[in-house]
Write an enzyme that holds these catalytic residues in place. Structure first.
Site: not given
Lengths: 336, 372
Positions: A71, A94, A96, A140
């Site tokens: 990410e 996600f 999160d 998630h």
């Protein structure tokens, strides 16, 4: 005009903007699908929810870029690409996962225009998924829009339906600032009339979904549908709830909320994130600081509890604010 | 009141197809006065109260609370106490039986809008009704074919009607390239008539559409069987520039609502549905530019361009004007011999075809009949 799902509306917005502007590129995990994998199948996935499906076939792998599971690389690459002239739409699967790419967003993307005196810009969009309800457990299922909303320099968008999703995403892609575009997992099959043509919905303009004069209910993203169910339920007793969807939390359309509260004197806020330092708290603060004399009852905040999202389905159902809780809150504010 | 009066589920906007009954405000058998709250009906946009259209006894509540019914469904019956229950029952069953039949036939004829490609311009149009003669309906600045939602079905009972979205509007192309004047738009509509296989037509135009209709009659008079013009531009009064500017610049809901309110004598007619539809249109790519271009064309139009265009027109012309029109005010200049009739409607402003649809439809029908 055709009826389209939230998923189709987002896909169409991406497709039309990529066709219109060669600088628009997509970056993310499995957004093309299978490239470099053992099967070598192109366009198998279109992201974990199939939102970008079909785009690599139209625009090629140079503009629909599959990335490794990193990410920090996805978002960092998008920020740099935006600073150097592209209009990337990066997908953080996600929301999160923001923990591993947050510096790129809040210290870089959000501050570039400011620290370079307006001489540089970051026209990027980060699409990401929020929300509980799919038994995806604590890592998630979160609804983390308050964290982005807190950061000056980021615009935060949370469409509650297919029509808004397309118009807000096109506005986000054409915007010269970094935009966090939050899609709720439970909404991908939501169906609405969506024009085939491209259109833009301006940020900072709330949608009054239902008119009413007795109580103001402000709700975000999937909670709009919970609020509508509650409004329908109290309507049987003759109570007219005005349901407002701010659409964007940054900028926030304060005027529409305050005008409604001036009319009703009663405010219920429905938000899926935990209550502390949340949009519910923010909007409640707005009402008591700017509309205190209009209020006829204490402001009600219907939110998730201050806990991680539970995995057990029975507990997850209790975690997510439901229409009954909103209905009861509406009745409470009407009693005082 | 001696007759049985049906209460049907109202159609509050173009996109409204059905409504859900939320609450009744009157009991069966009770007297209800005209204007009193009768029933709360919810649509996806709004919960609204339907008022009793006239005084009488609420003899029957047909729709159930929580039930969803299509627009036009019989939901209640008002009648005098003197009307027998048997008569009410007969009325309801007859009405429900015929409703079933009409629904089916409507589904067959009530086609969706179609599109026409004119090479560079795609136009959307809606055909309703059948007949040898065709009535072509042209909306005004910022409008669309939905502006004729009340007039078109009435006309379609007798003739074939086609409502067109002008370029830049509704579901037609928003790109106005190649359009440098309103005459160019008149030429384009004439080409659209070719494309739709219309040798000729009775043309009805509102506001800017009225001026376009007059310009069509100037260019190809043999194809225009009659002209019914509702508050047309170019007939002596300029189009309000403050309205044009407000409408072009309106971006937020409140701004659109303010601009739209100028169009009606009764501003409460500006429904949420109408504002939503305008907002949705204005957000489309190219719509703002098209409106801005057309507003400039309208501002630069000679105030009597339409009158001049029909000076030699030999077929019937009727003008319809809302007395309270402040956008294109009624002008004393309409005294050409070619103008058969000027109808002034007290209960309307600029949108007479929405505010006084029955009167406008009747005026169109009279004008058509006088042409044959």
């Amino acid at each position: 005009m055709a009826k389209k799902t939230y998923r189709q509306a987002i896909n169409e917005a991406l497709r039309q903007e990529m066709a219109r502007d060669a600088d628009v590129v997509i970056i993310g995990e499995d957004v093309a699908g299978g490239q470099g994998g053992s099967a070598g199948v192109l366009d198998a996935y279109g992201g974990v929810m199939g939102v970008t499906k079909g785009l690599v076939g139209m625009f090629g792998p140079e503009r629909v870029i599959d990335t490794p599971i990193s990410e920090s690389a996805i978002i960092g690459m998008a920020v740099g690409a935006a600073n150097t002239g592209l209009r990337p739409v990066a997908e953080l699967m996600f929301v999160d996962f923001l923990g591993v790419c947050f510096d790129q967003l809040f210290n870089q993307a959000a501050k570039v225009r400011y620290m370079f005196g307006g001489k540089a810009k970051t026209p990027m969009v980060m699409r990401s998924m929020i929300g509980a309800g799919l038994c995806a457990a604590a890592q998630h299922s979160q609804t983390l829009h308050p964290i982005f909303t807190h950061v000056p320099g980021l615009k935060v968008v949370m469409p509650s339906g297919a029509y808004d999703a397309k118009g807000l995403l096109i506005e986000a892609i054409r915007d010269d600032d970094p935009v966090i575009f939050l899609e709720h997992k439970a909404l991908y099959e939501q169906i609405e009339e969506v024009p085939d043509e491209p259109y833009m919905i301006p940020f900072g303009e709330a949608n009054i979904i239902l008119d009413g004069g007795d109580v103001t209910v402000v709700a975000l993203s999937n909670m709009v549908h919970v609020a509508l169910a509650a409004a329908r339920s109290v309507a049987k007793d003759g109570v007219r709830a005005e349901v407002i969807d701010p659409r964007t939390t940054s900028p926030l359309d304060e005027d529409t909320i305050l005008e409604s509260v001036a009319k009703t004197g009663r405010l219920v806020i429905v938000d899926e994130s935990p209550p502390r330092c949340s949009l519910a708290a923010d909007i409640a603060a707005l009402a008591v600081t700017k509309a205190f004399r209009d209020l006829k009852a204490p402001v009600e905040m219907i939110t998730a509890p201050h806990t991680p999202v539970p995995f057990a389905p029975s507990l997850e159902r209790l975690y997510i604010p439901g229409a009954d809780a909103v209905t009861q809150a509406v009745r409470r504010v009407l009693q005082s | 009141m001696t007759a049985i009066h049906p209460i049907v589920l109202p159609k509050w906007g173009l996109s409204m197809e059905e409504g859900t009954i939320i609450a009744w405000h009157a009991e069966e058998g009770g007297f209800i006065s005209k204007g009193a709250d009768l029933v709360d009906i919810e649509t996806p946009k709004i919960t609204n109260t339907l008022e009793a259209p006239l005084s009488g006894v609420l003899r029957r509540r047909i729709a159930e609370i929580g039930g969803t019914y299509p627009c036009g469904s019989l939901i209640a019956v008002l009648a005098d106490a003197g009307v027998s229950d048997a008569e009410i029952n007969t009325y309801i069953s007859a009405r429900q039986a015929s409703a079933g039949i009409t629904d089916a036939s409507e589904e067959a004829s009530d086609a969706d809008p179609q599109t026409l490609d004119l090479g560079g311009h795609t136009l959307r149009y809606l055909v309703r009704g059948e007949g040898e003669a065709t009535v072509l309906l042209l909306h005004g600045f910022g409008g669309d074919l939905g502006n004729w939602m009340f007039v078109q079905p009435k006309l379609a009972e007798h003739v074939r009607t086609i409502a067109l979205d002008l370029p830049g509007h509704g579901g037609s192309d928003k790109d106005l390239s190649g359009i440098a004047s309103l005459s160019d738009l008149a030429d384009l509509v004439l080409r659209a008539m070719d494309g739709m296989g219309l040798a000729n037509a009775h043309v009805v135009g509102h506001s800017m559409g009225g001026l376009i209709a007059a310009l069509m009659a100037e260019r190809q008079p043999q194809r225009i069987l009659s002209l019914t013009l509702v508050s047309p531009a170019g007939f002596g009064s300029p189009v309000s520039t403050s309205f044009l500017d407000a409408f072009v610049l309106a971006r937020k809901r409140s701004e659109v609502a303010l601009a739209a309110a100028q169009l009606f004598s009764d501003p409460t007619l500006v429904s949420r549905d109408m504002i939503d539809a305008l907002l949705r249109y204005k957000r489309l790519d190219g719509a703002a530019e098209a409106l801005s271009t057309l507003a400039e064309l309208l501002k630069n139009t000679p105030t009597a361009q339409g009158l001049a265009a029909i000076a030699d027109f030999s077929r019937p012309v009727t003008l319809v004007w809302g007395a309270a029109d402040s956008i294109v005010p009624l002008s004393p200049a309409q005294s050409l011999p070619v103008i058969r009739e000027v109808i002034v409607l007290d209960s309307a402003a600029h949108m007479a075809h929405l505010e006084a649809a029955d009167a406008v439809a009747a005026a169109i029908q009279r004008n058509i009949r006088s042409a044959s």
